[in-house]
Design a protein around this motif. Structure first.
Motif, short mmCIF file in Angstrom:
data_model
loop_
_atom_site.label_atom_id
_atom_site.label_comp_id
_atom_site.label_asym_id
_atom_site.label_seq_id
_atom_site.Cartn_x
_atom_site.Cartn_y
_atom_site.Cartn_z
N ASP A 26 -6.14 28.66 -54.18
CA ASP A 26 -6.23 27.51 -55.08
C ASP A 26 -5.19 27.56 -56.20
O ASP A 26 -4.86 26.53 -56.80
CB ASP A 26 -7.63 27.42 -55.68
N ASN A 29 -2.29 25.11 -56.22
CA ASN A 29 -2.40 23.73 -56.67
C ASN A 29 -1.50 23.49 -57.88
O ASN A 29 -1.19 22.34 -58.21
CB ASN A 29 -3.85 23.39 -57.05
N THR A 183 2.64 18.55 -44.41
CA THR A 183 1.51 19.44 -44.60
C THR A 183 1.96 20.58 -45.51
O THR A 183 3.16 20.83 -45.68
CB THR A 183 1.02 20.02 -43.26
N GLN A 186 -0.71 25.09 -44.11
CA GLN A 186 -1.56 24.95 -42.93
C GLN A 186 -1.54 26.27 -42.15
O GLN A 186 -0.50 26.69 -41.65
CB GLN A 186 -1.05 23.83 -42.03
N THR A 194 -6.01 22.32 -44.90
CA THR A 194 -4.59 21.97 -44.98
C THR A 194 -4.36 20.94 -46.06
O THR A 194 -5.02 19.90 -46.10
CB THR A 194 -4.09 21.42 -43.64
N THR A 195 -3.43 21.21 -46.95
CA THR A 195 -3.06 20.26 -47.99
C THR A 195 -2.09 19.24 -47.43
O THR A 195 -1.15 19.59 -46.72
CB THR A 195 -2.43 21.00 -49.18
N THR A 222 -6.16 18.22 -50.89
CA THR A 222 -6.75 19.31 -50.11
C THR A 222 -8.20 18.96 -49.86
O THR A 222 -8.98 18.84 -50.81
CB THR A 222 -6.67 20.64 -50.88
#
Length: 296
Positions: A26, A29, A183, A186, A194-195, A222
């Motif tokens: 995370d 991000n 992506t 991933q 996957t973002t 996400t």
């Protein structure tokens, strides 16, 4: 110490996380290397790191290199570093590599009260990437990247292999429009969410070659975690470029607004950029600096 909602939620569940989860994922991000640009249209040191298609070198450029450092002191204690390089392969292809790290310091080990019981908790992630982009048509670039993710929280360290793909469409119409999708992170085993990165922008005003205004919208999503909307504007005057806008972040069902402002300066073939991003709930702003170069 106060923690952002996504970080606090992950730490609370760290003890029961399954073996398929990469710890500290995370933290990515954070807009590492993104000096005011939306992730799908990343440029400078971040080109190709988020969307592999943006790595493509153009014109007479033969190689590029860059470094970036992100820091959110005191409240969040988040740090991040990024190193990237790229080399032209023949006339239309570019191969690139990057190494990214993000971590949080001063996570104190406690029991039933705030008193420390024995040192800090390690919490961070490394991402190594190797990518390739290719201009298949005058207005179309495609790219792919292989990644190795290694994260650690306390004594738990796990790693995963990943692969991402992206596309960039540029030079559209009289407004020089751009559209991009990719992506991000991933994993090959599909155990990590996957973002998805999406972005677009276009020229809204141009007086001459030295003055230009652009506007666009970026999305980073996400599933079951974080969604970020970023309407942004940019203005260039000579060698100076200013970019920024409001950022709407929905993290685990909690929405908040931030602001992002970046300034870059081009000198010879070097680009230096700085950015400030505010945080919600009165937390300390995140600061970032990046230096990149392109050579013939």
């Amino acid at each position: 110490m106060r923690l952002p909602v996504p970080l606090a939620a992950l730490l609370l569940s760290a003890r029961v996380a399954t073996a398929q989860t990469v710890p500290a994922r995370d933290l990515l991000n954070a807009p590492l290397g993104l000096i005011g640009a939306p992730a799908a249209l990343a440029d400078g040191v971040a080109a190709g790191v988020w969307n592999p298609a943006t790595k493509a070198l153009e014109g007479d450029d033969r190689y590029s290199a860059g470094v970036a450092a992100l820091n959110a002191p005191v409240d969040v204690a988040l740090t991040g570093q990024l190193l990237s390089v790229a080399f032209r392969v023949r006339s239309r292809g570019t191969i690139g590599a990057s190494l990214a790290r993000a971590g949080v310091a001063d996570l104190v080990r406690t029991d039933t009260d705030p008193q420390s019981i024995g040192g800090d908790i390690p919490y961070g992630i490394w991402v190594t990437s190797l990518g390739y982009s290719y201009r298949v048509a005058p207005h179309l670039v495609v790219g792919a990247a292989a990644r190795y993710l290694s994260g650690r929280v306390d004594g738990d360290q796990r790693a995963r292999l990943g692969a991402d793909a992206g596309v960039l469409v540029d030079g559209l119409g009289t407004v020089d429009g751009r559209l991009a999708a990719s992506t991000f992170l991933q994993t090959v085993d599909r155990e990590e969410p996957t973002t998805l990165l999406l972005a677009g922008d276009a020229r809204v005003y141009q007086r001459d070659s030295s003055l230009m205004l652009r506007a666009g919208l970026g999305l980073v999503r996400t599933p079951r975690a974080v969604t970020e909307w970023y309407p942004h504007v940019s203005g260039s005057l000579g060698r100076v470029l200013v970019r920024g806008g409001p950022v709407l972040v929905d993290a685990f069902g909690t929405a908040s607004w931030r602001s992002r402002l970046a300034i870059t300066l081009e000198q010879d073939r070097f680009t230096i950029g700085v950015v400030q991003e505010s945080n919600s709930s009165g937390l300390t702003p995140t600061y970032q600096i990046a230096v990149s170069t392109r050579r013939r």
